[in-house]
Enzyme design. Structure first.
Site, short mmCIF file in Angstrom:
data_model
loop_
_atom_site.label_atom_id
_atom_site.label_comp_id
_atom_site.label_asym_id
_atom_site.label_seq_id
_atom_site.Cartn_x
_atom_site.Cartn_y
_atom_site.Cartn_z
N PHE A 162 0.84 -1.19 0.00
CA PHE A 162 0.00 0.00 0.00
C PHE A 162 0.88 1.25 0.00
CE2 PHE A 162 -2.94 3.16 1.78
CZ PHE A 162 -4.03 2.95 0.95
N ARG A 177 -12.76 -4.09 -7.01
CA ARG A 177 -12.63 -4.86 -5.76
C ARG A 177 -14.01 -5.11 -5.16
NH1 ARG A 177 -8.27 -2.55 -1.66
NH2 ARG A 177 -9.87 -0.94 -1.52
N TYR A 215 -11.15 1.18 10.49
CA TYR A 215 -12.35 1.64 9.79
C TYR A 215 -12.80 0.70 8.68
CZ TYR A 215 -8.52 3.74 7.05
OH TYR A 215 -7.36 3.95 6.37
N LYS A 216 -12.09 -0.40 8.47
CA LYS A 216 -12.50 -1.37 7.44
C LYS A 216 -13.37 -2.44 8.10
CE LYS A 216 -8.17 -0.56 4.88
NZ LYS A 216 -8.70 0.33 3.84
N ASP A 270 1.54 -5.08 8.28
CA ASP A 270 0.40 -4.19 8.08
C ASP A 270 -0.84 -5.08 8.02
OD1 ASP A 270 -1.71 -2.68 6.99
OD2 ASP A 270 -0.37 -1.45 5.77
#
Length: 412
Positions: free
Chosen positions: A136, A387, A238-239, A213
Site C-alpha cells: 500500500f 474490488r 475503519y474497514k 500491516d
C-alpha cells in the site's frame, strides 16, 4: 471462463443465507438508503446499529457530566484497554501489547522507525529495510522516509499484484544487513494472504524483525500475532472493524521488545508520568510508550462497540463466512461468458485468499462510476481492478448475487 449453465444465483444465495449462522448480524448494522449492494467493506465498514445512540450517550453523560474528571476515571487508560479489546477479538495477542492511537500512517512511522533504530543500535551493519513494490502506498512512502532519515537502504521485493509476496521472495532478499521487513498480511489489490507465520520465521532466522500491516486482514482473517512470534504490527480500524471514517489505528509491539524499542515521537502522553510535566522524556513502561499525544477518545467510542460485536460473532466464524461469500462471487463471475473479458485477479486457494475479491476488465473505471449511480458500490483500483470487499458480518449472500447481477448488466 466458461459459458454459464443457467444457474439461478439468486436461489443459491437465498439458500446460503438460510443456512448462515451469522445471518442475524446483517440487520445489526445501520441501513443505507439507496444502497442495493455494498461491496466496499474492505475500505470503509458500515456503522453498527446503536453507534449514534452510543455517541450521543457519551456526549451527554461521559463527557457532558464527568467533564475533565473523565480522564482520571476512564479515558486515560483507553488506548491500552481498547487495544486489548482489538487484540482479543481480532489479533490473537495477549493483553498489554496493543494500543489504539493516531492514524495508520503515523503508527507505521513510529513503529518502523523504532524497530530500525533498535536494530542499528544493536548491529550497526543492519541497515536494510525490505518492502514490496505493490505494498500500500503509505507503507512504501513511510519506508522511504525512514530510510532517508536514518541513512539506511531500501530493498524492494518485486511483487506480482495478482499473487502477492511469497516466502521464497522474502528469502531471496534476506541477509546479514536486513534490519526490518515491512509487508501487508493481505495485499490491498488482489486480496492475496501472505504466509505470515513462515515469513516471520525466515526473517528471524536471518536476524531481522518483521512489521506486519494488518489493515486488510484485521476483523476478516484470523491472526495469531503471539503464536507467529511477530515483532510488531499496525492496522486501521475503519474497514472490517467498523470504527468509522478516520477512526484511530492500532499498533502491536511484542512484549519482548518493550524494554529496547523506543518510538521517535516523544509526546507527553507517552511519558511515564505525564502530569508531572517535568524535564526530559522518560517513556511509559510497556506498550503505552507508543502513545504520543492526547488519545482520540471520541474516535474509540464506535470502535469499542463494533469490536464487542466481532468478539460475539467470533473471528473463526467470520472467516468461514468470508470464504463462502468470496466463493459465491467467484462462482458467479466464473460463470460469465469468456468473451466478456473479465478475469479474476485473486487467489482461488482458500489458504492464500483474504477477505476481498478483485476482478479485472479494461473499462471497470467507467463501470464502477455507473454502478455507484444505481446504488451498487464496489471500488476501483487502477489500472483495471474492481474490488469486491465482502464484509462477513454486514453482507448477505443475496446482496452478493444482486450486486454482481448489476455488474453483469453493464458488460457488453
Amino acid at each position: 471462463m466458461t459459458e454459464g449453465s443457467g444457474t439461478d444465483w439468486m436461489a443459491v444465495a437465498a439458500a446460503l443465507d438460510a443456512a448462515d449462522p451469522l445471518a442475524g448480524f446483517v440487520d445489526r448494522f445501520e441501513p443505507a438508503e439507496g444502497v442495493v449492494a455494498y461491496f466496499d467493506g474492505n475500505s470503509l465498514g458500515r456503522p453498527v446499529r446503536g453507534t449514534a445512540h452510543e455517541l450521543a450517550r457519551f456526549v451527554q453523560q461521559d463527557w457532558g457530566t464527568r467533564l475533565i474528571r473523565g480522564w482520571d476515571e476512564a479515558w486515560m487508560r483507553w488506548p491500552e484497554e481498547t487495544g486489548d479489546l482489538v487484540a482479543d477479538a481480532a489479533l490473537g495477542a495477549a493483553p498489554g501489547q496493543t494500543v489504539v492511537a493516531d492514524s495508520t500512517t503515523v503508527l507505521l512511522y513510529k513503529v518502523l522507525r523504532a524497530l530500525a533504530d533498535a536494530q542499528v543500535t544493536a548491529a550497526p551493519d543492519r541497515t536494510q529495510i525490505v518492502v514490496d513494490t505493490d505494498n500500500f502506498p503509505t507503507d512504501r512512502y513511510v519506508a522511504e522516509g525512514v530510510v532517508a532519515e536514518r541513512g539506511m537502504e531500501l530493498v524492494w521485493i518485486e511483487a506480482d499484484p495478482a499473487s502477492g509476496v511469497t516466502v521464497d521472495q522474502v528469502d531471496a532478499v534476506l541477509g546479514e544487513r536486513t534490519a526490518v521487513v515491512l509487508l501487508s498480511h493481505v495485499a490491498y489489490r488482489s486480496g492475496f494472504l501472505a504466509d505470515a507465520a513462515a515469513i516471520t520465521q525466515r526473517v528471524h532466522a536471518a536476524g531481522g524483525l518483521v512489521l506486519w500491516d494488518l489493515c486488510h486482514s484485521a476483523g476478516s482473517v484470523p491472526i495469531e500475532l503471539d503464536a507467529w512470534d511477530v515483532d510488531a504490527a499496525v492496522g486501521c480500524t475503519y474497514k472490517y472493524l467498523n470504527g468509522g471514517p478516520g477512526s484511530p489505528a492500532f499498533a502491536y509491539l511484542a512484549q519482548r521488545h518493550h524494554a529496547t524499542v523506543r518510538q521517535p515521537i516523544q509526546g507527553w502522553m507517552g511519558r511515564r508520568d505525564p502530569f508531572l510535566m517535568g524535564p526530559g522524556y522518560e517513556p511509559a513502561p510497556g506498550v503505552r510508550s507508543l502513545v504520543s499525544g492526547t488519545p482520540p477518545v471520541v474516535g474509540m467510542v464506535p470502535l469499542r462497540l463494533s469490536v464487542a460485536q466481532l468478539a460475539e460473532a467470533g473471528i473463526e466464524a467470520v472467516r468461514t463466512k468470508s470464504l463462502a461469500l468470496t466463493d459465491l462471487a467467484w462462482q458467479i463471475v466464473e460463470s460469465w461468458p469468456a468473451e466478456l473479458g473479465v478475469s479474476i485477479a485473486s487467489p482461488r486457494d482458500h489458504a492464500r485468499r483474504g477477505g476481498h475479491l478483485t476482478i479485472r476488465r479494461h473499462d471497470f473505471a467507467d463501470v464502477n462510476a455507473r454502478l455507484w449511480e444505481q446504488g451498487v458500490i464496489p471500488d476501483f483500483r487502477a489500472p483495471d481492478g474492481l474490488r469486491l470487499g465482502l464484509a462477513p458480518l454486514s453482507t448477505s449472500f443475496t446482496e452478493v448475487a444482486t450486486g454482481l447481477q448489476a455488474v453483469r448488466a453493464h458488460l457488453a
